[in-house]
Design a protein around this motif. Structure first.
Motif, PDB file in Angstrom:
ATOM      1  N   MET A   1     -33.000  60.031  38.454  1.00  0.00           N
ATOM      2  CA  MET A   1     -31.841  59.144  38.331  1.00  0.00           C
ATOM      3  C   MET A   1     -31.874  58.084  39.425  1.00  0.00           C
ATOM      4  N   THR A   2     -31.321  56.911  39.121  1.00  0.00           N
ATOM      5  CA  THR A   2     -31.262  55.840  40.110  1.00  0.00           C
ATOM      6  C   THR A   2     -29.886  55.205  40.074  1.00  0.00           C
ATOM      7  N   ASP A   3     -29.624  54.364  41.065  1.00  0.00           N
ATOM      8  CA  ASP A   3     -28.362  53.631  41.117  1.00  0.00           C
ATOM      9  C   ASP A   3     -28.478  52.272  40.444  1.00  0.00           C
ATOM     10  N   GLU A   4     -29.635  51.987  39.819  1.00  0.00           N
ATOM     11  CA  GLU A   4     -29.822  50.691  39.188  1.00  0.00           C
ATOM     12  C   GLU A   4     -28.922  50.564  37.962  1.00  0.00           C
ATOM     13  N   PRO A   5     -28.164  49.457  37.846  1.00  0.00           N
ATOM     14  CA  PRO A   5     -27.314  49.273  36.663  1.00  0.00           C
ATOM     15  C   PRO A   5     -28.161  49.054  35.419  1.00  0.00           C
ATOM     16  N   ARG A   6     -27.642  49.509  34.283  1.00  0.00           N
ATOM     17  CA  ARG A   6     -28.386  49.341  33.036  1.00  0.00           C
ATOM     18  C   ARG A   6     -28.502  47.873  32.668  1.00  0.00           C
ATOM     19  N   TYR A   7     -27.402  47.158  32.879  1.00  0.00           N
ATOM     20  CA  TYR A   7     -27.404  45.727  32.583  1.00  0.00           C
ATOM     21  C   TYR A   7     -26.927  44.981  33.832  1.00  0.00           C
ATOM     22  N   ALA A   8     -27.849  44.671  34.715  1.00  0.00           N
ATOM     23  CA  ALA A   8     -27.489  44.004  35.967  1.00  0.00           C
ATOM     24  C   ALA A   8     -27.062  42.563  35.707  1.00  0.00           C
ATOM     25  N   VAL A   9     -26.033  42.122  36.406  1.00  0.00           N
ATOM     26  CA  VAL A   9     -25.570  40.740  36.307  1.00  0.00           C
ATOM     27  C   VAL A   9     -26.295  39.943  37.382  1.00  0.00           C
ATOM     28  N   GLU A  10     -27.256  39.152  36.960  1.00  0.00           N
ATOM     29  CA  GLU A  10     -28.128  38.458  37.912  1.00  0.00           C
ATOM     30  C   GLU A  10     -27.354  37.505  38.811  1.00  0.00           C
ATOM     31  N   ALA A  11     -26.352  36.828  38.239  1.00  0.00           N
ATOM     32  CA  ALA A  11     -25.578  35.885  39.044  1.00  0.00           C
ATOM     33  C   ALA A  11     -24.844  36.594  40.174  1.00  0.00           C
ATOM     34  N   THR A  12     -24.298  37.776  39.893  1.00  0.00           N
ATOM     35  CA  THR A  12     -23.611  38.546  40.931  1.00  0.00           C
ATOM     36  C   THR A  12     -24.589  38.961  42.013  1.00  0.00           C
ATOM     37  N   GLN A  13     -25.771  39.413  41.609  1.00  0.00           N
ATOM     38  CA  GLN A  13     -26.793  39.810  42.572  1.00  0.00           C
ATOM     39  C   GLN A  13     -27.181  38.642  43.470  1.00  0.00           C
ATOM     40  N   THR A  14     -27.264  37.452  42.900  1.00  0.00           N
ATOM     41  CA  THR A  14     -27.618  36.276  43.687  1.00  0.00           C
ATOM     42  C   THR A  14     -26.527  35.929  44.687  1.00  0.00           C
ATOM     43  N   SER A  15     -25.267  35.986  44.254  1.00  0.00           N
ATOM     44  CA  SER A  15     -24.162  35.697  45.166  1.00  0.00           C
ATOM     45  C   SER A  15     -24.129  36.679  46.326  1.00  0.00           C
ATOM     46  N   VAL A  16     -24.332  37.954  46.022  1.00  0.00           N
ATOM     47  CA  VAL A  16     -24.345  38.972  47.069  1.00  0.00           C
ATOM     48  C   VAL A  16     -25.504  38.736  48.031  1.00  0.00           C
ATOM     49  N   ALA A  17     -26.675  38.412  47.478  1.00  0.00           N
ATOM     50  CA  ALA A  17     -27.848  38.153  48.312  1.00  0.00           C
ATOM     51  C   ALA A  17     -27.614  36.966  49.241  1.00  0.00           C
ATOM     52  N   ILE A  18     -26.972  35.921  48.731  1.00  0.00           N
ATOM     53  CA  ILE A  18     -26.676  34.735  49.542  1.00  0.00           C
ATOM     54  C   ILE A  18     -25.690  35.086  50.644  1.00  0.00           C
ATOM     55  N   LEU A  19     -24.651  35.829  50.305  1.00  0.00           N
ATOM     56  CA  LEU A  19     -23.657  36.204  51.311  1.00  0.00           C
ATOM     57  C   LEU A  19     -24.285  37.071  52.399  1.00  0.00           C
ATOM     58  N   GLU A  20     -25.109  38.025  52.005  1.00  0.00           N
ATOM     59  CA  GLU A  20     -25.770  38.889  52.990  1.00  0.00           C
ATOM     60  C   GLU A  20     -26.747  38.105  53.850  1.00  0.00           C
ATOM     61  N   ALA A  21     -27.420  37.129  53.266  1.00  0.00           N
ATOM     62  CA  ALA A  21     -28.344  36.288  54.042  1.00  0.00           C
ATOM     63  C   ALA A  21     -27.579  35.483  55.089  1.00  0.00           C
ATOM     64  N   LEU A  22     -26.410  35.000  54.740  1.00  0.00           N
ATOM     65  CA  LEU A  22     -25.596  34.257  55.699  1.00  0.00           C
ATOM     66  C   LEU A  22     -25.111  35.156  56.831  1.00  0.00           C
ATOM     67  N   VAL A  23     -24.750  36.388  56.482  1.00  0.00           N
ATOM     68  CA  VAL A  23     -24.312  37.345  57.502  1.00  0.00           C
ATOM     69  C   VAL A  23     -25.455  37.670  58.456  1.00  0.00           C
ATOM     70  N   ASP A  24     -26.650  37.813  57.923  1.00  0.00           N
ATOM     71  CA  ASP A  24     -27.809  38.176  58.746  1.00  0.00           C
ATOM     72  C   ASP A  24     -28.342  37.016  59.581  1.00  0.00           C
ATOM     73  N   ALA A  25     -28.014  35.802  59.203  1.00  0.00           N
ATOM     74  CA  ALA A  25     -28.553  34.627  59.892  1.00  0.00           C
ATOM     75  C   ALA A  25     -27.999  34.514  61.314  1.00  0.00           C
ATOM     76  N   ALA A  26     -28.801  33.935  62.191  1.00  0.00           N
ATOM     77  CA  ALA A  26     -28.398  33.770  63.589  1.00  0.00           C
ATOM     78  C   ALA A  26     -27.365  32.663  63.766  1.00  0.00           C
ATOM     79  N   GLY A  27     -27.244  31.789  62.772  1.00  0.00           N
ATOM     80  CA  GLY A  27     -26.296  30.685  62.844  1.00  0.00           C
ATOM     81  C   GLY A  27     -26.137  30.072  61.471  1.00  0.00           C
ATOM     82  N   PRO A  28     -25.433  28.942  61.359  1.00  0.00           N
ATOM     83  CA  PRO A  28     -25.262  28.272  60.068  1.00  0.00           C
ATOM     84  C   PRO A  28     -26.610  27.947  59.426  1.00  0.00           C
ATOM     85  N   VAL A  29     -26.649  28.013  58.095  1.00  0.00           N
ATOM     86  CA  VAL A  29     -27.899  27.830  57.359  1.00  0.00           C
ATOM     87  C   VAL A  29     -27.730  26.716  56.330  1.00  0.00           C
ATOM     88  N   GLY A  30     -28.762  25.903  56.196  1.00  0.00           N
ATOM     89  CA  GLY A  30     -28.752  24.842  55.194  1.00  0.00           C
ATOM     90  C   GLY A  30     -29.113  25.368  53.824  1.00  0.00           C
TER      91      GLY A  30
END
Length: 255
Positions: A1-30
């Motif tokens: 078994m895995t935690d992978e969704p059967r039908y992943a919403v790609e747009a949501t995954q992208t938004s989350v990835a962008i938000l996490e990248a901003l959190v991880d960044a050392a400062g503002p990002v272009g």
């Protein structure tokens, strides 16, 4: 078994990835740099940033972006909604002050343990994780205490869904060995971690079972093996952890 969704919403995954990248960044990002980090086109990154900014999760500064503090507000509100948090927070601070070591309160979130609150005394060991961060259950004392609070079928289900990775050579990755340790924890009412998550770091924790409806929680202390060892660990620290959990239970029962 895995935690992978059967039908992943790609747009949501992208938004989350962008938000996490901003959190991880050392400062503002272009936009261009952020698009490269996330692996999307510049136009896609810009669209997601604009949406996140409109929702209050991103702040724009000149031509760069950074995460806002709105997720902090959501986390604070979620934590305040835990019925046991206020009673446990004061006891957690007292435990850290009494032991001179870092104390943490964890809750079970699906197949992981999430620190609700961390109390670090001035000379205590500073943990390399944050409140709200999801951590594997099998590598630390609070996580094993949480597992020990669960029925066998739930433990088996969690272990089936979890990759038992080994951050150190001391980590228990054999399911049968881990199951046997959980049996001992249930009998003793106390869990230990001896360098299983971080080399040279010892942890001791006790479960706070069903402190708030369906919530499972655990409280523990961690610190360097140079300080946490021998009778001091087995008797003094362990005794204070057990005493604190009992005090929290009493406080919750009397309310």
């Amino acid at each position: 078994m895995t935690d992978e969704p059967r039908y992943a919403v790609e747009a949501t995954q992208t938004s989350v990835a962008i938000l996490e990248a901003l959190v991880d960044a050392a400062g503002p990002v272009g936009v261009t740099e952020l698009a490269d980090i996330v692996g999307v086109s510049k136009s896609v990154a810009h669209n997601h940033l604009s949406t996140l900014r409109a929702a209050g999760y991103v702040v724009k500064r000149a031509e760069t972006y950074e995460a806002s503090l709105r997720p902090l507000a959501l986390g604070e509100r979620t934590r305040e909604g835990l019925g046991f948090y206020q009673a446990a927070k004061q006891q957690l601070d007292n435990l850290a002050a009494a032991t001179g070591e870092t104390a943490a309160l964890f809750v079970l979130e699906e197949t992981a343990g999430a620190p609700v609150s961390i109390a670090e005394p001035e000379d205590g060991w500073s943990v390399p994780f944050h409140a709200g961060e999801r951590l594997p259950l099998h590598v630390n004392a609070p996580g094993k205490a949480l597992l020990s609070s669960l029925p066998d079928d739930r433990v088996e289900s969690i272990l089936d869904e979890t990759e038992l990775a080994a951050p150190t050579d001391a980590t228990i990755v054999d399911p049968d060995e881990l199951t046997e340790e959980l049996r001992r924890i249930r009998e003793d009412g106390i869990a230990f971690c001896r360098g299983e998550q971080y080399e040279g770091i010892i942890g001791v924790a006790a479960p706070l079972s069903e402190v708030s409806g369906s919530r499972i929680a655990a409280l523990g202390v961690c610190g360097p093996v140079e300080r946490l060892n021998g009778r001091y660990l087995r008797e003094d620290i362990t005794g204070q952890v057990l005493s604190t959990t009992k005090s929290i239970q009493v406080a919750l029962t009397s309310n």
